[in-house]
Design an enzyme around this catalytic site. Structure first.
Site, PDB file in Angstrom:
ATOM      1  N   ASP A   1       0.889  -1.162   0.000  1.00 27.03           N
ATOM      2  CA  ASP A   1       0.000   0.000   0.000  1.00 27.03           C
ATOM      3  C   ASP A   1       0.925   1.207   0.000  1.00 27.03           C
ATOM      4  OD1 ASP A   1      -2.175   1.691   0.227  1.00 27.03           O
ATOM      5  OD2 ASP A   1      -2.166   1.597   2.407  1.00 27.03           O
TER       6      ASP A   1
ATOM      7  N   GLU B   1      -0.974  -1.279  -4.931  1.00 27.13           N
ATOM      8  CA  GLU B   1      -2.221  -0.546  -5.139  1.00 27.13           C
ATOM      9  C   GLU B   1      -1.972   0.543  -6.172  1.00 27.13           C
ATOM     10  OE1 GLU B   1      -5.134  -0.290  -1.943  1.00 27.13           O
ATOM     11  OE2 GLU B   1      -5.139   1.863  -2.265  1.00 27.13           O
TER      12      GLU B   1
ATOM     13  N   ASP C   1      -2.703   0.364   9.702  1.00 31.63           N
ATOM     14  CA  ASP C   1      -2.489   0.817   8.326  1.00 31.63           C
ATOM     15  C   ASP C   1      -2.153  -0.317   7.374  1.00 31.63           C
ATOM     16  OD1 ASP C   1      -2.803   3.592   8.650  1.00 31.63           O
ATOM     17  OD2 ASP C   1      -0.860   3.693   9.636  1.00 31.63           O
TER      18      ASP C   1
END
Lengths: 209, 209
Positions: free
Chosen positions: B7, B68, B141
């Site tokens: 991410d 991502e 996260d």
């Protein structure tokens, strides 16, 4: 000092090595454009750009790597590759322990043309003159990379003046015209253009207050 | 197969390694968040993220790196670091000769929640369930990184169904519910949520025609 200037991009990434010092003559050491084809997978394109920048750092041993900073307000998808390529240039420099400088397009234009809103043809013409080249740099795209390299060498002392020309309106200090005038006579016109552009920038700053 | 999900980010970059196969159970191998401080020079922050991703590829030997994909329409200056970090992840994978996959946020959400517009809490809950974790992944996260990894493993065969759930409206094929149902009973609710979300996605697709 020797600077590797990078005009980041994925389809075309300009690389230009410039050598010299503020107040002295500057010379071009090398210039090239890395091209990657849009049909190649993104990660392979990024790797190709990354490896070429690393190879140039190893080959030319610059004291600094100067990268054009991206300040676009446009849809990010259109400049994604440019942003990613700039990151790769910064990492390559950091990995090699080389100093990094970043300059916005208007800072670069102000440095080489004395006008933060100069067009591409003006930048090419000034780069050709400043580096005393017989003809405009080839490939043409690479002029911007050389301009970024020149900006890195010149901006140290001329910072406030350059910022003024770039339109940020900070007070203008001394020293810059001296530095430009110290260049070979063939490049004297740089100082004249600079002064003229600076007058214009001052006027527009005043008007916008 | 083993997947390193990324991410991307500069202040926080989530890394999650997931192992398993489509139709089988999935397990979490490792999860972490790389943090870099805003006051550190940009090139050093990028280097830190780059080196950590490289270290994780070397340590965990993933068969694929899933990143991502960024599809923001916002001012590029706000997501510059994210875009640069994603480029670094792609280059790290390419350099190591590891397969790369990219997935948009809605594709990832559709993969793990069956709804391309699922919120963060839903993604975390589903990641916890799919990987049979005793508690939500820490740091919080990192759930997104694990979700990207899961998406990489699951999207192969469920592509059309997932695209339908993400709202692209392509025809929905068979196989997906079977794959989800093959997960351990504790994760049976995933299939139920999926089916419900899919029904909703179908309805909204129909409405938007």
């Amino acid at each position: 000092m020797r600077v590797l200037g990078v005009d980041p991009g994925l389809t075309r990434c300009g690389l230009g090595v410039v050598e010299g010092r503020r107040g002295g003559t500057l010379r071009m050491v090398a210039v090239d454009v890395v091209r990657t084809a849009p049909e190649v997978p993104l990660e392979q394109r990024l790797l190709a750009v990354s490896q070429r920048i690393e190879a140039w750092i190893a080959e030319h041993g610059p004291d600094a790597v100067a990268v054009e900073r991206i300040f676009a307000r446009s849809d990010v998808s259109t400049i994604m590759g440019t942003v990613q390529a700039s990151g790769l240039a910064l990492v390559a420099a950091a990995r090699a322990g080389v100093e990094v400088g970043t300059h916005t397009p208007s800072e670069v234009k102000a440095a080489v043309c004395g006008n933060g809103r100069a067009d591409k043809a003006q930048v090419t013409a000034m780069v050709t003159r400043i580096l005393a080249l017989d003809s405009p740099p080839r490939p043409a795209d690479a002029a911007d990379a050389l301009a970024v390299g020149i900006a890195q060498i010149w901006r140290g002392g001329g910072q406030r003046r350059l910022d003024a020309a770039a339109g940020t309106g900070r007070p203008v200090g001394a020293g810059w015209d001296d530095a430009v005038a110290a260049q070979a006579p063939a490049r004297q016109r740089a100082a004249e253009r600079w002064a003229e552009a600076e007058r214009r920038a001052r006027q527009s700053t005043r008007r916008s207050r």
